[in-house]
Write an enzyme that holds these catalytic residues in place. Structure first.
Site, PDB file in Angstrom:
ATOM      1  N   THR A  11     -10.227   0.247  -1.757  1.00 50.39           N
ATOM      2  CA  THR A  11     -10.958  -0.087  -0.534  1.00 50.39           C
ATOM      3  C   THR A  11     -12.136   0.838  -0.293  1.00 50.39           C
ATOM      4  O   THR A  11     -13.199   0.410   0.160  1.00 50.39           O
ATOM      5  CB  THR A  11     -10.000  -0.036   0.678  1.00 50.39           C
ATOM      6  N   SER A  54      -5.655  -0.654  -6.538  1.00 45.88           N
ATOM      7  CA  SER A  54      -4.579   0.275  -6.892  1.00 45.88           C
ATOM      8  C   SER A  54      -3.341  -0.448  -7.391  1.00 45.88           C
ATOM      9  O   SER A  54      -2.499   0.150  -8.069  1.00 45.88           O
ATOM     10  CB  SER A  54      -4.231   1.183  -5.711  1.00 45.88           C
ATOM     11  N   THR A  86      -5.230   2.653  -1.524  1.00 43.99           N
ATOM     12  CA  THR A  86      -4.096   3.310  -0.865  1.00 43.99           C
ATOM     13  C   THR A  86      -2.748   2.651  -1.144  1.00 43.99           C
ATOM     14  O   THR A  86      -1.713   3.248  -0.881  1.00 43.99           O
ATOM     15  CB  THR A  86      -4.303   3.327   0.662  1.00 43.99           C
ATOM     16  N   ASP A  87      -2.753   1.423  -1.667  1.00 38.16           N
ATOM     17  CA  ASP A  87      -1.482   0.701  -1.802  1.00 38.16           C
ATOM     18  C   ASP A  87      -0.457   1.448  -2.645  1.00 38.16           C
ATOM     19  O   ASP A  87       0.738   1.413  -2.352  1.00 38.16           O
ATOM     20  CB  ASP A  87      -1.719  -0.684  -2.401  1.00 38.16           C
TER      21      ASP A  87
END
Length: 326
Positions: A11, A54, A86-87
């Protein structure tokens, strides 16, 4: 003093697209858009790696980044920053922490709001991550996550919200520090740990570790034949380490064939060892040969177990490491 920055997409690196935002920004783009970064007086040497979501990151890709980060440190970098989606960040940072051998900080960060949105958090997170990576106060702390001006130890951090910019938290310990007015303040240093052996690349490619989360009225059918296809299993059990009584014996049988680690699906708190005594309780399951995952959440336990198995650790070694780190 200098900092190396490796960009992995996510992101933080996305820009507008007719069908939705996609990763397009380079590492140079990310650093060029950060107010106050130049004023730090710390040269940032940028490197583009894989501009992928990710969800597409792998053990092999992250270990390659760790190798590049180590090379940067050997070349004189005071610290290293990795930007990514961030996942999976809680898992990638944890994996990196297992094998990172240097005192220099390796700091992961990302963003929850992409650069096309008002209040995009990427620039602030990059600035904080560089400040942490360059700070003598962050040396010897292992791999860190800098997000929303909080500093988390990779061994404790969790992603706790799907959209909030304050998504990263350490439920069992809290952040170990903060960035305040550009000053890195470390309040509680995690204890030092010896890095684990690096996984063998060929073994890593063939090592499969399953994760089974217990749910209401679970009949355990997904466990049938698992030891024939996987080298390890992590059980995300109810509460402090409980499963339906009907699954206790099958799990004990699996534990006789492959390492089975008992964790809690709750998101915080430990698996107990000897409080409850019913069939399917933590006491019963540990007696049947399951390994206690302690405070490790299921995703961390899976990363740790696969890393150990791919490094050819035997059952005794696996049990010792989990006892030390859980």
């Amino acid at each position: 003093m200098s900092v190396a920055l490796f960009a992995l997409g996510g992101t933080i690196a996305m820009s507008g697209h007719q069908g939705g935002v996609v990763a397009r920004l380079t590492a140079a783009d990310l650093t060029a858009g950060v107010p106050g970064l130049a004023e730090l007086g710390v040269p940032v040497h940028v490197h583009d790696v894989d501009a992928v979501p990710s969800a597409d990151l792998t053990f092999a890709r992250i270990l390659d980044v760790v190798d590049r980060a180590a090379a940067a440190v050997r070349g004189g970098a005071s610290g290293v920053v990795v930007t990514q989606g961030t996942d999976t960040l809680e898992e990638t940072a944890f994996l990196a922490d297992l094998v990172w051998p240097h005192a220099q900080p390796l700091v992961f960060t990302g963003a929850m709001r992409n650069p096309t949105l008002a209040g995009a958090d990427g620039p602030a997170n990059v600035l904080a991550a560089v400040e942490v990576a360059a700070s003598p106060a962050a040396r010897g702390l292992g791999v860190l996550v800098a997000f929303d001006d909080d500093i988390h130890a990779a061994r404790w951090v969790r992603k706790t919200h799907s959209t909030s910019t304050a998504t990263f938290a350490s439920p069992n310990a809290g952040p170990i520090g903060h960035v305040v007015e550009g000053r890195v303040r470390v309040l509680a240093a995690p204890p030092p740990r010896t890095p684990l052996d690096r996984p063998d690349p060929e073994r890593l490619a063939t090592t499969r570790v399953a994760l089974h989360t217990m749910t209401l009225d679970d009949d355990g059918a997904a466990l049938d034949g698992l030891a024939d296809t996987h080298q390890g299993l992590v059980v995300a059990a109810y509460g402090v380490g409980h499963v339906p009584s009907a699954l206790a014996a099958p799990l004990g049988t699996l534990a006789g064939r492959i390492p089975v680690v008992l964790t809690s699906r709750t998101g915080a708190g430990p698996v107990l060892s000897h409080t409850y005594g019913a069939v399917g309780s933590e006491t019963d399951l540990l007696r049947r040969g399951l390994l206690n995952g302690g405070l490790l959440h299921p995703y961390q336990a899976r990363v740790l177990l696969r890393t150990l198995l791919a490094a050819d650790a035997d059952r005794d070694r696996i049990a010792r490491v989990f006892a030390e780190r859980a």
